[in-house]
Design a protein around this motif. Structure first.
Motif, short mmCIF file in Angstrom:
data_model
loop_
_atom_site.label_atom_id
_atom_site.label_comp_id
_atom_site.label_asym_id
_atom_site.label_seq_id
_atom_site.Cartn_x
_atom_site.Cartn_y
_atom_site.Cartn_z
N PRO A 420 0.85 -1.27 -0.31
CA PRO A 420 0.10 -0.02 -0.03
C PRO A 420 0.78 1.70 0.01
N ALA A 421 0.04 2.59 -0.94
CA ALA A 421 1.18 3.94 -0.55
C ALA A 421 0.40 4.62 0.14
N VAL A 485 3.84 2.68 1.81
CA VAL A 485 3.52 2.66 3.26
C VAL A 485 4.22 2.43 4.96
N LYS A 486 5.24 1.51 3.92
CA LYS A 486 7.11 0.38 4.26
C LYS A 486 7.57 1.64 3.83
N GLY A 487 8.44 2.34 3.76
CA GLY A 487 9.64 2.68 3.56
C GLY A 487 9.92 4.19 2.22
N ASN A 514 4.45 -15.22 -3.00
CA ASN A 514 4.41 -14.33 -2.26
C ASN A 514 3.72 -13.23 -2.22
N TRP A 515 3.66 -12.18 -3.59
CA TRP A 515 2.91 -11.23 -3.48
C TRP A 515 2.60 -10.57 -2.30
N ASP A 516 2.71 -9.27 -2.18
CA ASP A 516 1.31 -8.29 -1.24
C ASP A 516 0.43 -7.98 -1.98
#
Length: 560
Positions: A420-421, A485-487, A514-516
């Protein structure tokens, strides 16, 4: 300046009102988003990008499997056949007549000078080429070479790189992108940093053909091209698809292709020119093309086959205004078999664009759950995007539903798998009043719409929305954001670069268990909101005043 500011109001009922064009509209309706199926997204993406679909090249068994799968999914989602006048495929498809031209037996590209010395360059790693002509053999001999800068002829800008030179029967060497691509802002004769259509490789070849050139070779440079040589190689070394033409391509150049930048430097040097200095000169208005005093040659064989590919079309009929249409588009095709990497020759196209194709079915399911909107909604999976937007171009020029009655649309091309962004990336922000719909949807979802960070890459001219836009239909095109959101932005930029360098248009664009998917589903909610709001109002959004597509929309609507 935006002409229409649409603010979100609670439960604004517009049904039954007189149809109005943008500036007189007061607001947008609220819409609720039903549960959207991550399982649908995963399952369809996984299946479409499997090796069994062979990279989904048009006209192959992979196309047949794709069409069958998407018809099944559209039916299950409750859509009706979108082309009822056709008896083929139960009315679910539109034939798109194409020509497949597969080159083989490529000779080296040779360039000789007056001193008798001949340079020789190998196909694949140093140059690529193909033909838009339906002829079995291409044999270019002793063709004069001319450096034509950016190869632009733009009378409205007082710019003509072909002024004072006759290139009929000659080979032209062309720079990619626009003369002002290195600008830091958006001011300049060609939009500054933002690429215009004059910067696209498709335009370069079109103009070279209009000038009568025998061959057109674009100088590949990673930054202005926006992708590495690996992308050029994968995209150009397999069969090429073209729209069928009445003259069999006789009006086109005999050969179009690309050369690596260092190869172009050698060619320029053989003609007594320095490439870097010539590139600098080409950026200036009044540039004069440079005959190099060299002769070029190349040859190859063509296997030509005419075939029909298919657009896949489903429709959800509107409850109150069924003769007004909202469009969702995505391309189902990819490159098929391409340049092998580590023994893998299938370009699976999982992200690009099995994800977007899956999104059509997931959105159709959600629209069915939400009930029929006021306007009809078209779900269009187009073919041959990778060959130059051919499927969307064909539909736009041969619409099943009139473009004058098509309110606007949303295009989806390659969902981001980076999570997510906080933001979203809007391609072509500020061009149309559809921005207001997107802004309202983003606000509800807690997202910030941002301009594309790399307008120099010309994404606005590289996906299917462009086919509709240039015929006047307002289209919005956005992607998952780069402020993760992460990074944050650093992580987003790194992920984008990694995909472009290692997977884009290559065999490594494969499905990953394994994709988010959380970012994908967040983006899908935005796509739903924008289209649903558009389908629940009687407003007719337009391009902003002064936009390149405004006049044709005004004319289209006036004659509705």
């Amino acid at each position: 300046m935006r002409l229409l500011t649409l603010t979100l109001v609670s439960a604004l009922a517009l049904s039954g009102c007189k149809q109005v064009d943008g500036p007189s509209a007061a607001g947008l309706p609220q819409v609720s988003v039903p549960e959207m199926s991550e399982a649908t997204m995963k399952d369809i993406t996984r299946t479409l990008s499997s090796d069994a679909f062979e990279g989904r090249a048009p006209g192959t068994a992979g196309e047949d499997k794709t069409v069958a799968l998407m018809i099944e999914k559209f039916k299950a989602a409750g859509l009706s056949p979108g082309n009822p006048s056709s008896s083929k495929d139960g009315g679910w498809t539109q034939d798109v007549p194409l020509v497949e031209i597969a080159g083989a037996n490529f000779s080296p590209l040779t360039v000789s000078g007056k001193n008798g010395k001949t340079l020789s360059f190998s196909y694949g790693d140093q140059f690529v080429a193909g033909s838009y002509r339906e002829q079995p053999r291409i044999d270019i001999k002793d063709s004069d070479v001319v450096f034509v800068g950016y190869g632009i002829n733009a009378p409205e800008k007082g710019w003509n790189d072909y002024a004072g030179v006759d290139v009929k029967g000659k080979t032209v060497l062309i720079l990619v992108n626009d003369p002002d691509f290195e600008s830091t802002g958006l001011e300049g004769p060609f939009g500054g940093k933002a690429m215009t259509y004059y910067g696209r490789w498709t335009y370069k070849f079109e103009e070279a053909a209009r000038q009568g050139a025998a061959a057109a070779l674009i100088v590949h440079d990673t930054v202005p091209a926006a992708y590495g040589w690996n992308v050029v190689n994968s995209s150009w070394t397999g069969p090429q698809f073209l729209a069928q033409s009445k003259d069999g391509g006789a009006s086109q150049t005999e050969a179009n292709g690309w050369v690596q930048k260092d190869i172009a430097a050698q060619i320029m040097a053989a003609g007594g020119q320095d490439l870097e200095k010539a590139m600098a000169a080409a950026k200036q208005k009044g540039f004069k093309a440079v005959p190099l005093g060299l002769k070029a040659g190349m040859s190859f064989d063509n296997t030509i086959s005419k075939k029909n590919s298919r657009n896949i079309v489903g429709i959800l009929k509107g409850a109150n205004r069924p003769d007004e249409y909202v469009l969702y588009s995505a391309h189902w095709d990819h490159l098929g078999r391409c340049t092998p990497k580590d023994g893998d020759e299938i370009c699976n196209g999982a992200v690009d664009n099995a994800t977007g194709t899956a999104a059509l079915a997931a959105l159709a399911e959600a629209f069915q759950k939400g009930g029929a909107p006021d306007r009809s909604v078209i779900f269009l999976a187009v073919t041959a995007e990778e060959s130059g937007l051919l499927g969307s171009k064909y539909y736009a020029e041969n619409p099943i539903y009139p473009l004058a009655r098509t309110v606007g649309g949303v295009n989806m091309d390659a969902f981001s798998m980076t999570g997510p962004a906080k933001n979203l990336t809007v391609i072509g922000m500020g061009k149309s009043q559809l921005d207001d719909y997107l802004n309202a949807a983003a606000k509800i979802e807690g997202r910030t719409p941002d301009r594309e960070p790399t307008p120099e890459k010309g994404f606005y001219y590289r996906s299917d929305h462009f086919s509709f836009a240039k015929l006047g239909v307002p289209m919005v095109y956005f992607e998952g954001g780069d402020d993760l959101v992460k990074g944050g932005r650093a992580a987003g930029e790194a992920a984008a670069k990694d995909y472009e360098a290692n997977r884009y248009h290559g065999p490594a664009d494969e499905f990953d268990e394994n994709w988010d998917w959380s970012g994908v589903m967040a983006d899908l909610r935005l796509y739903y909101r924008v289209g649903r709001m558009l389908a629940m109002t009687d407003v007719w959004p337009n391009w902003v005043e002064g936009d390149e597509f405004r006049a044709i929309r005004d004319k289209s609507r006036a004659g509705k």
